[in-house]
Motif scaffolding. Structure first.
Motif, PDB file in Angstrom:
ATOM      1  N   ASP A 108       0.822  -1.207   0.000  1.00  0.00           N
ATOM      2  CA  ASP A 108       0.000   0.000   0.000  1.00  0.00           C
ATOM      3  C   ASP A 108       0.860   1.263   0.000  1.00  0.00           C
ATOM      4  OD1 ASP A 108      -2.641  -1.330   2.142  1.00  0.00           O
ATOM      5  OD2 ASP A 108      -2.316  -1.470  -0.022  1.00  0.00           O
ATOM      6  N   SER A 109       2.008   1.196   0.634  1.00  0.00           N
ATOM      7  CA  SER A 109       2.862   2.380   0.777  1.00  0.00           C
ATOM      8  C   SER A 109       3.478   2.848  -0.542  1.00  0.00           C
ATOM      9  CB  SER A 109       3.973   2.104   1.788  1.00  0.00           C
ATOM     10  OG  SER A 109       4.760   1.008   1.369  1.00  0.00           O
ATOM     11  N   VAL A 110       3.493   1.977  -1.557  1.00  0.00           N
ATOM     12  CA  VAL A 110       4.113   2.352  -2.830  1.00  0.00           C
ATOM     13  C   VAL A 110       3.121   2.343  -3.988  1.00  0.00           C
ATOM     14  CG1 VAL A 110       6.298   1.414  -2.011  1.00  0.00           C
ATOM     15  CG2 VAL A 110       4.859   0.038  -3.539  1.00  0.00           C
ATOM     16  N   LYS A 111       1.918   1.911  -3.736  1.00  0.00           N
ATOM     17  CA  LYS A 111       0.922   1.789  -4.795  1.00  0.00           C
ATOM     18  C   LYS A 111       0.684   3.156  -5.436  1.00  0.00           C
ATOM     19  CE  LYS A 111      -1.918  -1.343  -3.701  1.00  0.00           C
ATOM     20  NZ  LYS A 111      -3.020  -2.108  -3.060  1.00  0.00           N
ATOM     21  N   GLY A 112       0.712   3.184  -6.759  1.00  0.00           N
ATOM     22  CA  GLY A 112       0.516   4.432  -7.485  1.00  0.00           C
ATOM     23  C   GLY A 112       1.803   5.192  -7.734  1.00  0.00           C
ATOM     24  N   ARG A 113       2.879   4.808  -7.073  1.00  0.00           N
ATOM     25  CA  ARG A 113       4.178   5.485  -7.263  1.00  0.00           C
ATOM     26  C   ARG A 113       5.216   4.560  -7.897  1.00  0.00           C
ATOM     27  NH1 ARG A 113       7.048   7.059  -2.961  1.00  0.00           N
ATOM     28  NH2 ARG A 113       6.227   5.440  -1.573  1.00  0.00           N
ATOM     29  N   PHE A 114       5.166   3.271  -7.563  1.00  0.00           N
ATOM     30  CA  PHE A 114       6.142   2.307  -8.064  1.00  0.00           C
ATOM     31  C   PHE A 114       5.467   1.399  -9.097  1.00  0.00           C
ATOM     32  CE2 PHE A 114       9.117   2.030  -4.096  1.00  0.00           C
ATOM     33  CZ  PHE A 114       9.211   3.411  -4.093  1.00  0.00           C
ATOM     34  N   THR A 115       6.257   0.947 -10.058  1.00  0.00           N
ATOM     35  CA  THR A 115       5.776   0.011 -11.061  1.00  0.00           C
ATOM     36  C   THR A 115       6.804  -1.090 -11.263  1.00  0.00           C
ATOM     37  OG1 THR A 115       4.575   1.769 -12.217  1.00  0.00           O
ATOM     38  CG2 THR A 115       4.952  -0.280 -13.420  1.00  0.00           C
ATOM     39  N   ILE A 116       6.364  -2.329 -11.135  1.00  0.00           N
ATOM     40  CA  ILE A 116       7.229  -3.480 -11.385  1.00  0.00           C
ATOM     41  C   ILE A 116       6.929  -4.013 -12.777  1.00  0.00           C
ATOM     42  CG2 ILE A 116       5.642  -5.146 -10.330  1.00  0.00           C
ATOM     43  CD1 ILE A 116       8.137  -6.655  -9.307  1.00  0.00           C
ATOM     44  N   SER A 117       7.984  -4.424 -13.472  1.00  0.00           N
ATOM     45  CA  SER A 117       7.819  -5.004 -14.804  1.00  0.00           C
ATOM     46  C   SER A 117       8.944  -6.004 -15.032  1.00  0.00           C
ATOM     47  CB  SER A 117       7.835  -3.912 -15.873  1.00  0.00           C
ATOM     48  OG  SER A 117       9.065  -3.219 -15.881  1.00  0.00           O
ATOM     49  N   TYR A 174      12.346  -5.080 -13.360  1.00  0.00           N
ATOM     50  CA  TYR A 174      12.578  -3.669 -13.077  1.00  0.00           C
ATOM     51  C   TYR A 174      11.628  -3.170 -11.979  1.00  0.00           C
ATOM     52  CZ  TYR A 174      14.641  -4.063 -17.728  1.00  0.00           C
ATOM     53  OH  TYR A 174      15.381  -4.453 -18.811  1.00  0.00           O
ATOM     54  N   LEU A 175      12.067  -2.135 -11.309  1.00  0.00           N
ATOM     55  CA  LEU A 175      11.200  -1.422 -10.381  1.00  0.00           C
ATOM     56  C   LEU A 175      11.360   0.067 -10.666  1.00  0.00           C
ATOM     57  CD1 LEU A 175       9.206  -1.766  -7.985  1.00  0.00           C
ATOM     58  CD2 LEU A 175      11.152  -1.246  -6.481  1.00  0.00           C
ATOM     59  N   GLN A 176      10.352   0.643 -11.297  1.00  0.00           N
ATOM     60  CA  GLN A 176      10.339   2.079 -11.558  1.00  0.00           C
ATOM     61  C   GLN A 176       9.752   2.771 -10.341  1.00  0.00           C
ATOM     62  OE1 GLN A 176      11.482   3.923 -14.283  1.00  0.00           O
ATOM     63  NE2 GLN A 176      11.015   5.678 -12.964  1.00  0.00           N
ATOM     64  N   MET A 177      10.517   3.665  -9.762  1.00  0.00           N
ATOM     65  CA  MET A 177      10.098   4.341  -8.532  1.00  0.00           C
ATOM     66  C   MET A 177       9.968   5.839  -8.800  1.00  0.00           C
ATOM     67  SD  MET A 177      12.439   2.321  -5.734  1.00  0.00           S
ATOM     68  CE  MET A 177      13.956   3.061  -6.305  1.00  0.00           C
ATOM     69  N   ASN A 178       8.764   6.348  -8.701  1.00  0.00           N
ATOM     70  CA  ASN A 178       8.484   7.766  -8.917  1.00  0.00           C
ATOM     71  C   ASN A 178       8.002   8.409  -7.630  1.00  0.00           C
ATOM     72  OD1 ASN A 178       9.061   7.397 -11.681  1.00  0.00           O
ATOM     73  ND2 ASN A 178       6.918   6.908 -12.129  1.00  0.00           N
ATOM     74  N   SER A 179       8.041   9.723  -7.604  1.00  0.00           N
ATOM     75  CA  SER A 179       7.563  10.486  -6.436  1.00  0.00           C
ATOM     76  C   SER A 179       8.167   9.947  -5.142  1.00  0.00           C
ATOM     77  CB  SER A 179       6.027  10.437  -6.367  1.00  0.00           C
ATOM     78  OG  SER A 179       5.456  10.954  -7.543  1.00  0.00           O
ATOM     79  N   LEU A 180       9.447   9.757  -5.166  1.00  0.00           N
ATOM     80  CA  LEU A 180      10.131   9.152  -4.023  1.00  0.00           C
ATOM     81  C   LEU A 180      10.054  10.038  -2.792  1.00  0.00           C
ATOM     82  CD1 LEU A 180      13.116   7.600  -5.922  1.00  0.00           C
ATOM     83  CD2 LEU A 180      11.596   6.346  -4.387  1.00  0.00           C
ATOM     84  N   LYS A 181       9.969   9.381  -1.652  1.00  0.00           N
ATOM     85  CA  LYS A 181       9.863  10.038  -0.352  1.00  0.00           C
ATOM     86  C   LYS A 181      11.040   9.616   0.521  1.00  0.00           C
ATOM     87  CE  LYS A 181       4.822   9.555  -0.574  1.00  0.00           C
ATOM     88  NZ  LYS A 181       3.623   9.012   0.130  1.00  0.00           N
ATOM     89  N   PRO A 182      11.393  10.434   1.503  1.00  0.00           N
ATOM     90  CA  PRO A 182      12.491  10.027   2.400  1.00  0.00           C
ATOM     91  C   PRO A 182      12.245   8.671   3.054  1.00  0.00           C
ATOM     92  CG  PRO A 182      12.028  12.354   2.684  1.00  0.00           C
ATOM     93  CD  PRO A 182      10.962  11.817   1.755  1.00  0.00           C
TER      94      PRO A 182
END
Length: 124
Positions: free
Chosen positions: A62-71, A80-88
């Motif tokens: 839940d903490s990464v849903k909508g920000r990360f994409t696995i493919s 791959y793990l695409q990580m967007n809108s990264l947070k501290p």
């Protein structure tokens, strides 16, 4: 024996993006479920995302849903793990894992082999 090698970690500012890659050796990759887990300092390793052997199903914390994409690219034996809108709070060592697709994607015990991890640091 399957070996996994992660790459793509680094230091990024909050709001930025990174793409992690996990290259796998061995012919079993194409039939394996693959997952990403992470471990922050002082915390237990936790599930981040997973993908079925075919790539047809994906799963996220839940903490990464909508920000990360696995493919995955089975022709390249890479996930791959695409990580967007990264947070501290995304700062952690990220681990790639794989194993026979048992349908239990969220649990570490479902994975048979692991990479060494790659550090992701998100500055505020």
């Amino acid at each position: 024996q399957v070996q996994l090698v992660e790459s793509g970690g680094g230091l990024v500012q909050a709001g930025g993006s990174l793409r992690l890659s996990c290259a796998a050796s061995g012919r079993t990759f194409r039939s394996a479920a693959m997952g990403w887990f992470r471990q922050a300092p002082g915390k237990e390793r936790e599930f981040v995302a997973a993908i079925s052997w075919s790539g047809g199903s994906t799963y996220y914390a839940d903490s990464v849903k909508g920000r990360f994409t696995i493919s995955r690219d089975n022709a390249k034996n890479t996930v791959y793990l695409q990580m967007n809108s990264l947070k501290p709070e995304d700062t952690a060592v990220y681990y790639c894992a794989g194993g026979r697709d048992r349908g239990s994607y969220y649990f570490q015990i479902a994975y048979d082999y692991w990479g060494q991890g790659t550090q992701v640091t998100v500055s505020s």
